[in-house]
Design a protein around this motif. Structure first.
Motif, PDB file in Angstrom:
ATOM      1  N   CYS A  35       4.471 -18.281   4.339  1.00  0.00           N
ATOM      2  CA  CYS A  35       2.784 -17.977   4.640  1.00  0.00           C
ATOM      3  C   CYS A  35       2.766 -16.447   5.380  1.00  0.00           C
ATOM      4  CB  CYS A  35       2.021 -18.778   5.414  1.00  0.00           C
ATOM      5  SG  CYS A  35       1.507 -20.366   4.394  1.00  0.00           S
ATOM      6  N   ILE A  36       3.491 -16.385   6.246  1.00  0.00           N
ATOM      7  CA  ILE A  36       3.551 -15.368   7.272  1.00  0.00           C
ATOM      8  C   ILE A  36       4.201 -13.934   6.278  1.00  0.00           C
ATOM      9  CG2 ILE A  36       4.634 -14.027   9.010  1.00  0.00           C
ATOM     10  CD1 ILE A  36       4.143 -16.703  10.744  1.00  0.00           C
ATOM     11  N   LEU A  37       5.189 -14.336   5.615  1.00  0.00           N
ATOM     12  CA  LEU A  37       5.791 -13.233   4.687  1.00  0.00           C
ATOM     13  C   LEU A  37       4.852 -12.975   3.547  1.00  0.00           C
ATOM     14  CD1 LEU A  37       9.520 -14.375   4.576  1.00  0.00           C
ATOM     15  CD2 LEU A  37       8.611 -12.617   5.953  1.00  0.00           C
ATOM     16  N   TRP A  38       4.243 -13.978   2.889  1.00  0.00           N
ATOM     17  CA  TRP A  38       3.287 -13.391   1.844  1.00  0.00           C
ATOM     18  C   TRP A  38       2.087 -12.654   2.553  1.00  0.00           C
ATOM     19  CZ3 TRP A  38       3.400 -13.227  -3.062  1.00  0.00           C
ATOM     20  CH2 TRP A  38       4.234 -13.900  -3.845  1.00  0.00           C
ATOM     21  N   LEU A  39       1.560 -13.140   3.610  1.00  0.00           N
ATOM     22  CA  LEU A  39       0.623 -12.349   4.250  1.00  0.00           C
ATOM     23  C   LEU A  39       1.079 -10.919   4.594  1.00  0.00           C
ATOM     24  CD1 LEU A  39      -2.253 -12.579   5.774  1.00  0.00           C
ATOM     25  CD2 LEU A  39      -1.237 -13.105   7.562  1.00  0.00           C
ATOM     26  N   ASP A  40       2.217 -10.815   5.125  1.00  0.00           N
ATOM     27  CA  ASP A  40       2.713  -9.468   5.500  1.00  0.00           C
ATOM     28  C   ASP A  40       2.934  -8.599   4.060  1.00  0.00           C
ATOM     29  OD1 ASP A  40       3.809  -7.648   7.296  1.00  0.00           O
ATOM     30  OD2 ASP A  40       5.934  -8.001   6.468  1.00  0.00           O
ATOM     31  N   GLU A  41       2.925  -9.176   3.090  1.00  0.00           N
ATOM     32  CA  GLU A  41       3.337  -8.408   1.655  1.00  0.00           C
ATOM     33  C   GLU A  41       1.636  -8.157   1.195  1.00  0.00           C
ATOM     34  OE1 GLU A  41       5.887  -7.315   0.108  1.00  0.00           O
ATOM     35  OE2 GLU A  41       7.042  -8.226   1.739  1.00  0.00           O
ATOM     36  N   PHE A  42       0.796  -8.945   1.510  1.00  0.00           N
ATOM     37  CA  PHE A  42      -0.410  -8.387   0.970  1.00  0.00           C
ATOM     38  C   PHE A  42      -1.082  -7.696   1.940  1.00  0.00           C
ATOM     39  CE2 PHE A  42      -0.678 -12.811  -1.061  1.00  0.00           C
ATOM     40  CZ  PHE A  42      -0.746 -12.654  -2.454  1.00  0.00           C
ATOM     41  N   LEU A  43      -0.648  -7.502   3.038  1.00  0.00           N
ATOM     42  CA  LEU A  43      -1.309  -6.720   4.198  1.00  0.00           C
ATOM     43  C   LEU A  43      -0.674  -5.340   3.749  1.00  0.00           C
ATOM     44  CD1 LEU A  43      -2.577  -5.840   6.752  1.00  0.00           C
ATOM     45  CD2 LEU A  43      -0.496  -6.222   8.049  1.00  0.00           C
ATOM     46  N   ILE A  44       0.606  -5.066   3.325  1.00  0.00           N
ATOM     47  CA  ILE A  44       1.130  -3.445   3.042  1.00  0.00           C
ATOM     48  C   ILE A  44       0.473  -3.323   1.793  1.00  0.00           C
ATOM     49  CG2 ILE A  44       3.224  -4.428   1.838  1.00  0.00           C
ATOM     50  CD1 ILE A  44       3.061  -1.573   4.290  1.00  0.00           C
TER      51      ILE A  44
ATOM     52  N   GLY B 167       8.521  -8.435   9.186  1.00  0.00           N
ATOM     53  CA  GLY B 167       9.000  -9.292   8.195  1.00  0.00           C
ATOM     54  C   GLY B 167      10.587  -9.582   8.551  1.00  0.00           C
ATOM     55  N   PHE B 168      11.239  -8.793   9.171  1.00  0.00           N
ATOM     56  CA  PHE B 168      12.592  -8.814   9.901  1.00  0.00           C
ATOM     57  C   PHE B 168      12.632 -10.096  11.018  1.00  0.00           C
ATOM     58  CE2 PHE B 168      15.951  -7.623  12.872  1.00  0.00           C
ATOM     59  CZ  PHE B 168      16.863  -7.750  12.153  1.00  0.00           C
ATOM     60  N   LEU B 169      11.654  -9.629  11.796  1.00  0.00           N
ATOM     61  CA  LEU B 169      11.425 -10.826  12.924  1.00  0.00           C
ATOM     62  C   LEU B 169      11.320 -12.326  12.333  1.00  0.00           C
ATOM     63  CD1 LEU B 169       9.753  -8.570  15.705  1.00  0.00           C
ATOM     64  CD2 LEU B 169      12.125  -9.424  15.504  1.00  0.00           C
ATOM     65  N   VAL B 170      10.228 -12.185  11.432  1.00  0.00           N
ATOM     66  CA  VAL B 170       9.761 -13.488  10.949  1.00  0.00           C
ATOM     67  C   VAL B 170      10.989 -14.154  10.264  1.00  0.00           C
ATOM     68  CG1 VAL B 170       8.442 -14.714   9.238  1.00  0.00           C
ATOM     69  CG2 VAL B 170       7.419 -13.066  10.761  1.00  0.00           C
ATOM     70  N   GLN B 171      11.927 -13.364   9.701  1.00  0.00           N
ATOM     71  CA  GLN B 171      13.026 -13.978   8.659  1.00  0.00           C
ATOM     72  C   GLN B 171      13.981 -14.474   9.768  1.00  0.00           C
ATOM     73  OE1 GLN B 171      14.117 -11.070   5.926  1.00  0.00           O
ATOM     74  NE2 GLN B 171      12.509 -11.555   4.406  1.00  0.00           N
TER      75      GLN B 171
ATOM     76  N   ALA C 182       0.430   7.555   8.331  1.00  0.00           N
ATOM     77  CA  ALA C 182       0.025   6.437   8.463  1.00  0.00           C
ATOM     78  C   ALA C 182       0.674   5.389   7.649  1.00  0.00           C
ATOM     79  CB  ALA C 182      -1.603   6.471   8.124  1.00  0.00           C
ATOM     80  N   VAL C 183       1.068   5.820   6.249  1.00  0.00           N
ATOM     81  CA  VAL C 183       1.706   4.910   5.800  1.00  0.00           C
ATOM     82  C   VAL C 183       2.974   4.587   5.954  1.00  0.00           C
ATOM     83  CG1 VAL C 183       2.896   5.034   3.141  1.00  0.00           C
ATOM     84  CG2 VAL C 183       0.287   5.733   3.414  1.00  0.00           C
ATOM     85  N   ILE C 184       3.515   5.787   6.584  1.00  0.00           N
ATOM     86  CA  ILE C 184       5.051   5.409   7.269  1.00  0.00           C
ATOM     87  C   ILE C 184       4.865   4.574   8.287  1.00  0.00           C
ATOM     88  CG2 ILE C 184       7.051   6.587   8.256  1.00  0.00           C
ATOM     89  CD1 ILE C 184       6.434   9.043   6.408  1.00  0.00           C
ATOM     90  N   THR C 185       4.062   4.745   9.096  1.00  0.00           N
ATOM     91  CA  THR C 185       3.985   3.665  10.421  1.00  0.00           C
ATOM     92  C   THR C 185       3.910   2.413   9.973  1.00  0.00           C
ATOM     93  OG1 THR C 185       3.100   5.528  11.765  1.00  0.00           O
ATOM     94  CG2 THR C 185       2.583   3.265  12.462  1.00  0.00           C
ATOM     95  N   ALA C 186       2.929   2.188   8.776  1.00  0.00           N
ATOM     96  CA  ALA C 186       2.336   0.830   8.052  1.00  0.00           C
ATOM     97  C   ALA C 186       3.632   0.128   7.544  1.00  0.00           C
ATOM     98  CB  ALA C 186       1.334   0.950   7.287  1.00  0.00           C
ATOM     99  N   VAL C 187       4.477   0.862   6.761  1.00  0.00           N
ATOM    100  CA  VAL C 187       5.784   0.060   6.327  1.00  0.00           C
ATOM    101  C   VAL C 187       6.610  -0.079   7.444  1.00  0.00           C
ATOM    102  CG1 VAL C 187       7.734   0.911   4.863  1.00  0.00           C
ATOM    103  CG2 VAL C 187       5.292   1.475   4.003  1.00  0.00           C
ATOM    104  N   LEU C 188       6.682   0.974   8.484  1.00  0.00           N
ATOM    105  CA  LEU C 188       7.901   0.319   9.504  1.00  0.00           C
ATOM    106  C   LEU C 188       7.361  -0.795  10.053  1.00  0.00           C
ATOM    107  CD1 LEU C 188       8.892   4.040  10.822  1.00  0.00           C
ATOM    108  CD2 LEU C 188      10.234   2.476   9.485  1.00  0.00           C
ATOM    109  N   LEU C 189       6.100  -0.859  10.399  1.00  0.00           N
ATOM    110  CA  LEU C 189       5.939  -2.025  11.480  1.00  0.00           C
ATOM    111  C   LEU C 189       5.704  -3.340  10.753  1.00  0.00           C
ATOM    112  CD1 LEU C 189       2.801  -0.597  13.257  1.00  0.00           C
ATOM    113  CD2 LEU C 189       4.742  -1.551  14.100  1.00  0.00           C
ATOM    114  N   THR C 190       5.426  -3.209   9.072  1.00  0.00           N
ATOM    115  CA  THR C 190       5.394  -4.171   8.128  1.00  0.00           C
ATOM    116  C   THR C 190       6.735  -4.933   8.123  1.00  0.00           C
ATOM    117  OG1 THR C 190       3.537  -3.477   7.169  1.00  0.00           O
ATOM    118  CG2 THR C 190       4.763  -5.128   6.019  1.00  0.00           C
ATOM    119  N   ALA C 191       7.735  -4.079   8.007  1.00  0.00           N
ATOM    120  CA  ALA C 191       9.505  -4.275   7.863  1.00  0.00           C
ATOM    121  C   ALA C 191       9.696  -4.871   9.023  1.00  0.00           C
ATOM    122  CB  ALA C 191      10.061  -3.067   7.638  1.00  0.00           C
ATOM    123  N   LEU C 192       9.373  -4.414  10.215  1.00  0.00           N
ATOM    124  CA  LEU C 192       9.563  -4.950  11.457  1.00  0.00           C
ATOM    125  C   LEU C 192       9.108  -6.369  11.572  1.00  0.00           C
ATOM    126  CD1 LEU C 192      11.051  -4.756  14.308  1.00  0.00           C
ATOM    127  CD2 LEU C 192       8.882  -3.892  15.044  1.00  0.00           C
TER     128      LEU C 192
END
Length: 73
Positions: free
Chosen positions: A49-58, A34-38, A22-32
């Motif tokens: 805002c989206i990148l900060w929200l992404d960090e707080f989510l992880i 972040g990559f798409l947003v950037q 579950a942690v590996i999946t969460a990290v991969l989805l969050t990285a994806l």
């Protein structure tokens, strides 16, 4: 083999495996995300805002998984 079963807790191994996946999946989805947003959003307020929200989510997911694992053991 039964002597070994007393030393190894299979339920704990199953729980740790589940939380690890579950942690590996969460990290991969969050990285994806972040990559798409950037790549897709221009520099601005929405991107920050989206990148900060992404960090707080992880971080929140890690805390939640750790708490759930602590309660289960």
């Amino acid at each position: 083999m039964e002597k070994l079963a007393h030393w190894i807790d299979l339920e704990s191994i199953k729980l740790l495996t589940h939380h690890t996946s579950a942690v590996i999946t969460a990290v991969l989805l969050t990285a994806l995300v972040g990559f798409l947003v950037q790549r897709l959003l221009h520099d601005g307020f929405a991107k920050k805002c989206i990148l900060w929200l992404d960090e707080f989510l992880i971080v929140g997911l890690f805390v939640w998984f750790a708490y759930e694992l602590f309660l289960a053991l």
